[in-house]
Design a protein around this motif. Structure first.
Motif, PDB file in Angstrom:
ATOM      1  N   GLN A   1      35.437  34.188  46.052  1.00 38.42           N
ATOM      2  CA  GLN A   1      35.523  35.118  45.399  1.00 38.42           C
ATOM      3  C   GLN A   1      35.481  36.159  46.335  1.00 38.42           C
ATOM      4  N   ALA A   2      36.248  36.517  47.250  1.00 35.42           N
ATOM      5  CA  ALA A   2      36.588  37.952  48.189  1.00 35.42           C
ATOM      6  C   ALA A   2      38.054  37.762  47.797  1.00 35.42           C
ATOM      7  N   ASN A   3      38.724  36.764  47.168  1.00 38.37           N
ATOM      8  CA  ASN A   3      40.248  36.532  46.321  1.00 38.37           C
ATOM      9  C   ASN A   3      41.529  36.509  47.620  1.00 38.37           C
TER      10      ASN A   3
ATOM     11  N   SER B   1      39.961  34.269  40.845  1.00 40.12           N
ATOM     12  CA  SER B   1      38.894  33.482  41.820  1.00 40.12           C
ATOM     13  C   SER B   1      37.399  33.990  41.311  1.00 40.12           C
ATOM     14  N   GLY B   2      37.779  34.281  39.574  1.00 40.74           N
ATOM     15  CA  GLY B   2      35.871  34.727  39.323  1.00 40.74           C
ATOM     16  C   GLY B   2      35.729  36.154  38.970  1.00 40.74           C
TER      17      GLY B   2
ATOM     18  N   ALA C   1      41.450  31.885  47.984  1.00 42.88           N
ATOM     19  CA  ALA C   1      41.175  32.354  46.438  1.00 42.88           C
ATOM     20  C   ALA C   1      41.801  31.027  45.729  1.00 42.88           C
ATOM     21  N   ARG C   2      41.565  30.174  44.592  1.00 49.41           N
ATOM     22  CA  ARG C   2      41.638  28.962  44.328  1.00 49.41           C
ATOM     23  C   ARG C   2      43.480  28.957  43.458  1.00 49.41           C
TER      24      ARG C   2
ATOM     25  N   ASN D   1      26.860  35.484  48.674  1.00 49.17           N
ATOM     26  CA  ASN D   1      28.419  35.687  48.131  1.00 49.17           C
ATOM     27  C   ASN D   1      27.968  36.819  46.467  1.00 49.17           C
ATOM     28  N   VAL D   2      26.563  37.255  46.050  1.00 49.77           N
ATOM     29  CA  VAL D   2      26.780  38.277  45.148  1.00 49.77           C
ATOM     30  C   VAL D   2      27.682  38.804  45.750  1.00 49.77           C
ATOM     31  N   PHE D   3      28.036  39.724  44.325  1.00 53.28           N
ATOM     32  CA  PHE D   3      28.889  41.142  44.279  1.00 53.28           C
ATOM     33  C   PHE D   3      27.870  41.847  44.591  1.00 53.28           C
ATOM     34  N   ALA D   4      27.946  43.016  45.946  1.00 52.80           N
ATOM     35  CA  ALA D   4      25.964  43.870  45.687  1.00 52.80           C
ATOM     36  C   ALA D   4      25.919  44.956  44.959  1.00 52.80           C
ATOM     37  N   ASP D   5      25.037  45.457  44.471  1.00 50.32           N
ATOM     38  CA  ASP D   5      25.217  46.589  43.689  1.00 50.32           C
ATOM     39  C   ASP D   5      24.407  47.499  44.843  1.00 50.32           C
ATOM     40  N   ASN D   6      24.155  48.288  45.269  1.00 50.05           N
ATOM     41  CA  ASN D   6      22.916  49.686  45.441  1.00 50.05           C
ATOM     42  C   ASN D   6      21.253  48.504  46.013  1.00 50.05           C
ATOM     43  N   SER D   7      21.285  47.935  45.019  1.00 49.31           N
ATOM     44  CA  SER D   7      19.499  47.306  44.678  1.00 49.31           C
ATOM     45  C   SER D   7      19.789  45.816  44.881  1.00 49.31           C
ATOM     46  N   ASP D   8      21.025  45.393  45.107  1.00 43.97           N
ATOM     47  CA  ASP D   8      20.897  44.190  46.100  1.00 43.97           C
ATOM     48  C   ASP D   8      20.707  43.929  48.036  1.00 43.97           C
TER      49      ASP D   8
END
Length: 184
Positions: free
Chosen positions: A92-94, A149-150, A115-116, A41-48
């Motif tokens: 986390q996707a809200n 949600s974070g 979302a919470r 569930n990482v919010f990905a950067d290109n390097s991720d």
């Protein structure tokens, strides 16, 4: 059982599972007749994305029952690399409304973790709007962030660590005082 791997999870400071540990966790969980879901569930950067394709293949090989994803690009890669992998949408996707929930369902998401902040009435409305085969899940306890949600920049500003990268400094738990014109 919900777990995070040593990469691609928002629990950056947790002692997550490495490859062999994750394989053992899947085997143990399945031996007990239970399912295991891995947070990617990482919010990905290109390097991720370096190594992510191989990671998805590894998770499929281990027999993981589903992955929990928040990022649309990560979801698209997962669908491309392991099209039969069950996908759950992270809180986390809200997802706070029925139209967003339907969008995610149309992307192949099997379970949507709302979302919470979603109220019981909103949850009921979302449930009624979605096809019956789409599962919804809602947290009823846990940390609530000042932002949805974070998705918080408060941690970056006050703590120098990004909650959106799994390194929340939890500034929402610090003591504060309300002041007016600099006075209590």
């Amino acid at each position: 059982v919900y777990v995070g791997g040593s990469k691609f999870s928002l629990r950056a400071n947790a002692k997550n599972f490495d490859g062999e540990g994750l394989k053992e966790a899947v085997e143990y969980t399945h031996a007990k007749g239970k399912k295991i879901y891995v947070a990617v569930n990482v919010f990905a950067d290109n390097s991720d994305f370096d190594g992510l394709e191989e990671y998805f293949k590894q998770l499929q090989e281990y027999g993981v029952d589903a992955v929990i994803i928040s990022d649309p690009g990560v979801l698209a890669l997962c669908r491309q690399v392991v099209p039969d992998m069950e996908i759950h949408l992270s809180t986390q996707a809200n997802t706070t409304n029925k139209y967003s929930a339907k969008f995610w369902a149309e992307q192949g998401v099997k379970r949507i973790v709302l979302a919470r902040e979603t109220s019981l009435d909103e949850i009921k409305e979302i449930r009624e709007f979605l096809p019956c085969d789409i599962e919804i899940e809602a947290f009823i306890h846990g940390a609530l962030c000042y932002c949805y949600s974070g998705q918080c920049f408060f941690s970056s500003i006050l703590g120098g660590r990004s909650g959106n990268r799994g390194k929340c400094a939890q500034p929402c738990r610090l003591p504060y005082e309300a002041l007016e014109d600099g006075k209590k």
